[in-house]
Motif scaffolding. Sequence first.
Motif, PDB file in Angstrom:
ATOM      1  N   VAL A   1       1.071  -1.017  -0.149  1.00 52.47           N
ATOM      2  CA  VAL A   1      -0.140  -0.016  -0.035  1.00 52.47           C
ATOM      3  C   VAL A   1       0.898   1.283  -0.117  1.00 52.47           C
ATOM      4  O   VAL A   1       1.683   1.094   0.816  1.00 52.47           O
ATOM      5  CB  VAL A   1      -0.950   0.093   1.145  1.00 52.47           C
ATOM      6  CG1 VAL A   1      -1.604   1.305   1.227  1.00 52.47           C
ATOM      7  CG2 VAL A   1      -1.743  -0.994   1.337  1.00 52.47           C
TER       8      VAL A   1
ATOM      9  N   CYS B   1      -5.564   0.220   6.588  1.00 51.54           N
ATOM     10  CA  CYS B   1      -3.957   0.316   6.868  1.00 51.54           C
ATOM     11  C   CYS B   1      -3.877   1.490   7.736  1.00 51.54           C
ATOM     12  O   CYS B   1      -2.649   1.791   8.114  1.00 51.54           O
ATOM     13  CB  CYS B   1      -3.485   0.751   5.615  1.00 51.54           C
ATOM     14  SG  CYS B   1      -3.691   2.313   5.012  1.00 51.54           S
TER      15      CYS B   1
ATOM     16  N   CYS C   1      -7.360  -0.998  -0.373  1.00 51.81           N
ATOM     17  CA  CYS C   1      -7.754  -0.947   1.084  1.00 51.81           C
ATOM     18  C   CYS C   1      -9.373  -0.797   0.899  1.00 51.81           C
ATOM     19  O   CYS C   1     -10.106  -1.504   1.903  1.00 51.81           O
ATOM     20  CB  CYS C   1      -7.142   0.575   1.647  1.00 51.81           C
ATOM     21  SG  CYS C   1      -5.554   0.148   2.298  1.00 51.81           S
TER      22      CYS C   1
END
Length: 82
Positions: A24, A48, A74
């Motif tokens: 990410v 996250c 996400c």
Amino acid sequence: MKNLVLIGAVVFALVSCEKKNLEVKPASEMESGLKISAKVVNEEDPVCHMKTADHLSDTLTYKGQVYGFCSSMCKDEFKKKS
């Protein structure tokens, strides 16, 4: 010219076959450069935990409220768990 094309093909084959780790990234580092501005109910990405004020790049309306995410990865993870 043929050698240049051959070298390009070899480099492309090596790079495209390379294993890549998924990670990410903050919106500021994403390749698309996509960064959006929207009013969301969460101060951090629920997956996250990045700050949505700094890294907002995707949103999802869930139970009538707009949630912000740093990436579509996400958002997809949140949708799987919700």
